[in-house]
Design an enzyme around this catalytic site. Structure first.
Site, PDB file in Angstrom:
ATOM      1  N   ASP A 111       0.798  12.455   4.426  1.00  0.00           N
ATOM      2  CA  ASP A 111       0.658  11.792   3.148  1.00  0.00           C
ATOM      3  C   ASP A 111       1.296  12.594   2.140  1.00  0.00           C
ATOM      4  O   ASP A 111       1.918  12.490   1.157  1.00  0.00           O
ATOM      5  CB  ASP A 111      -0.908  11.308   2.775  1.00  0.00           C
ATOM      6  CG  ASP A 111      -1.260  10.181   3.209  1.00  0.00           C
ATOM      7  OD1 ASP A 111      -0.518   9.471   3.834  1.00  0.00           O
ATOM      8  OD2 ASP A 111      -2.291   9.842   3.488  1.00  0.00           O
ATOM      9  N   GLU A 124      -3.493  -0.932   7.440  1.00  0.00           N
ATOM     10  CA  GLU A 124      -3.315  -0.253   6.087  1.00  0.00           C
ATOM     11  C   GLU A 124      -2.342  -1.065   5.258  1.00  0.00           C
ATOM     12  O   GLU A 124      -1.397  -1.631   5.870  1.00  0.00           O
ATOM     13  CB  GLU A 124      -2.513   1.169   6.399  1.00  0.00           C
ATOM     14  CG  GLU A 124      -3.515   2.369   6.647  1.00  0.00           C
ATOM     15  CD  GLU A 124      -3.033   3.702   6.444  1.00  0.00           C
ATOM     16  OE1 GLU A 124      -2.099   3.952   5.871  1.00  0.00           O
ATOM     17  OE2 GLU A 124      -3.530   4.521   7.434  1.00  0.00           O
ATOM     18  N   HIS A 181      -2.021   3.439  -1.207  1.00  0.00           N
ATOM     19  CA  HIS A 181      -2.052   2.991   0.070  1.00  0.00           C
ATOM     20  C   HIS A 181      -3.553   2.913   0.317  1.00  0.00           C
ATOM     21  O   HIS A 181      -4.362   3.372  -0.455  1.00  0.00           O
ATOM     22  CB  HIS A 181      -1.192   3.330   1.165  1.00  0.00           C
ATOM     23  CG  HIS A 181      -1.559   5.010   1.585  1.00  0.00           C
ATOM     24  ND1 HIS A 181      -1.342   6.141   0.580  1.00  0.00           N
ATOM     25  CD2 HIS A 181      -2.128   5.532   2.768  1.00  0.00           C
ATOM     26  CE1 HIS A 181      -1.466   7.107   1.364  1.00  0.00           C
ATOM     27  NE2 HIS A 181      -2.244   6.772   2.404  1.00  0.00           N
ATOM     28  N   HIS A 238      -6.756   3.632   3.485  1.00  0.00           N
ATOM     29  CA  HIS A 238      -7.230   4.061   4.569  1.00  0.00           C
ATOM     30  C   HIS A 238      -8.384   3.532   4.927  1.00  0.00           C
ATOM     31  O   HIS A 238      -9.289   3.062   4.048  1.00  0.00           O
ATOM     32  CB  HIS A 238      -7.676   5.762   4.110  1.00  0.00           C
ATOM     33  CG  HIS A 238      -6.637   6.640   4.245  1.00  0.00           C
ATOM     34  ND1 HIS A 238      -6.697   8.304   4.351  1.00  0.00           N
ATOM     35  CD2 HIS A 238      -5.439   6.374   4.363  1.00  0.00           C
ATOM     36  CE1 HIS A 238      -5.477   8.695   4.388  1.00  0.00           C
ATOM     37  NE2 HIS A 238      -4.453   7.694   4.427  1.00  0.00           N
TER      38      HIS A 238
HETATM   39 ZN   LIG Z   1      -2.440   7.758   4.147  1.00  0.00          ZN
END
Ligand SMILES: [Zn+2]
Length: 142
Positions: free
Chosen positions: A94, A22, A81, A83
């Site tokens: 999140d 990630e 971000h 995934h």
């Molecule tokens: Zn996340």
């Protein structure tokens, strides 16, 4: 709206392979009425903690970036971000983190941009949302 440079940056970190971790970072630019004009995307940084399904940004570095970009007239607009999902959805953590960040930090923004980059280049499959007082919701992109 994401500039071509920002899209290029985010696409570089798509988790399209088993070994990709990630990634994430911050978004900067301008606010035009209710429209986010994102023209800078930062991160990930050496000091961030990253694994296959976790991304913990270096909070100190984030603050330093915000100061630095503000000097140059670029507003902090939100975070991104990745995934390892085709159609990413925010985890409970999140949502908690982004809502918390909006409520607890000092700013005059009506909302923060919240982007989760999916595995493919199809931006309409990514999670493009906004966090405001009422919480986080997905924006419908045409
Ligand atoms: Zn996340």
């Amino acid at each position: 709206m994401l500039s071509p440079e920002v899209l290029t940056h985010l696409n570089k970190f798509r988790q399209n392979g088993f070994l990709k971790k990630e990634a994430g970072g911050q978004l900067f630019g301008k606010l035009d009425g209710k429209t986010f004009l994102v023209n800078i995307a930062t991160g990930p940084r050496e000091s961030d903690k990253r694994s296959r399904n976790r991304y913990l940004p270096d909070r100190k570095e984030e603050q330093a970036e915000i100061k630095e970009h503000f000097k140059n007239g670029h507003l902090y607009l939100g975070d991104w971000h990745t995934h390892p999902e085709k159609k990413p959805v925010p985890s409970e953590l999140d949502i908690e983190t982004t809502n918390d960040c909006f409520q607890k930090s000092t700013h005059e923004m009506p909302g923060f941009a919240f982007i989760i980059v999916g595995k493919t280049t199809l931006v309409r499959d990514w999670y493009i949302g906004v966090t405001a007082k009422a919480g986080t919701r997905r924006l419908n992109l045409v």
